[in-house]
Design a protein around this motif. Structure first.
Motif: not given
Length: 271
Positions: A64-87
């Motif tokens: 079997k041969v597994f094909i991969y994309e080896v060019r530069q790719q872009e993924v978007f991500e929305k993240m949540s994090a807490l600031s130094s004072n907990g907001l």
């Protein structure tokens, strides 16, 4: 069909089998892609040889041969994090990456084609939480965004550098604060700007006042020096010079000589 030679049947069967084998053995890899070979009757994923490059390839039909994309790719991500004072702070980030071409076989063997969800995204989330936790909401909103972006990139890069992933860039597209905090920060920034403008006006006014004082002082010094240098004789000479110039004027006039305490002429007439 009964008239066909008996040898024709094995030939037909052989041709059909050959076509099927060639169809199953032919692999075409498009531009920007690479293939990882899996040997069914061998050692499985081939990791001691470079991945298969672009173009047409013939492999054993049981492999079997597994094909991969080896060019530069872009993924978007929305993240949540807490600031130094907990907001709670929300980040909208864009990640540029590509698999490590030389180690594509190891990537497939250890991470599979799900490496983005299994390795890359968890790494970027962890780095974002770590970095955002060092700053206040005000810093995240204004002055420190470039620094935050660079720190997230560096920390994510450390997490994935041994995971056969090449991280090219992390771009923080947006930082979202709680509405009340955002409004408070904007009011504070506006007040600071107004304060700076007021201080600038005060400094400008002080400089203008200093300039006027210097000019006035200069004039006073000049008048004092001039007054000290004038004598009655000098004033009399100046008066005579002025009288001579007036007498030479074409306007009608009457000149009275020897009038006054100083004996200076008195001029009467039209200008």
């Amino acid at each position: 069909m009964d008239k066909l030679p008996k040898i024709a049947f094995p030939i037909i069967i052989g041709v059909v089998i050959a076509v099927i084998l060639i169809a199953k053995s032919a692999v075409t890899i498009d531009s920007g892609q690479a293939g990882v070979l899996f040997e069914t009757f061998g050692d499985g994923v081939v990791i001691d040889e470079p991945p298969m490059g672009e173009g047409f390839h013939i492999v054993a039909p049981w492999n079997k041969v597994f094909i991969y994309e080896v060019r530069q790719q872009e993924v978007f991500e929305k993240m949540s994090a807490l600031s130094s004072n907990g907001l709670d702070i929300k980040l909208d980030a864009s990640i540029w990456f590509q698999p490590d071409f030389k180690n594509l076989g190891k990537l497939h063997q250890e991470k599979s084609k799900e490496y983005i969800n299994r390795v890359l995204l968890p790494a970027i989330r962890s780095a974002a939480r770590s970095v955002v936790g060092r700053y206040t909401p005000e810093q995240l909103y204004s002055s420190k965004r470039d620094a935050i972006q660079e720190e997230i990139f560096e920390e994510t890069k450390k997490l994935v550098e041994n995971q056969y992933i090449q991280l090219n860039e992390v771009l923080v597209r947006d930082v979202t604060l709680p509405p009340t905090i955002k409004d408070a920060i904007e009011r504070k920034l506006k007040q600071e700007q107004e304060s700076l403008e007021y201080e600038f006006r005060l400094v400008t006014a002080a400089k203008e006042a200093e300039k006027v004082i210097i000019e006035a002082q200069g004039k006073a010094d000049a008048n004092r020096i001039l007054s000290a240098s004038l004598t009655d004789k000098i004033l009399q000479d100046k008066g005579i010079e002025a009288t001579v110039k007036l007498s030479e004027s074409p306007n009608s006039k009457v000149i009275v000589i020897g009038s006054g305490d100083s004996g200076m002429p008195i001029i009467l007439g039209n200008q």
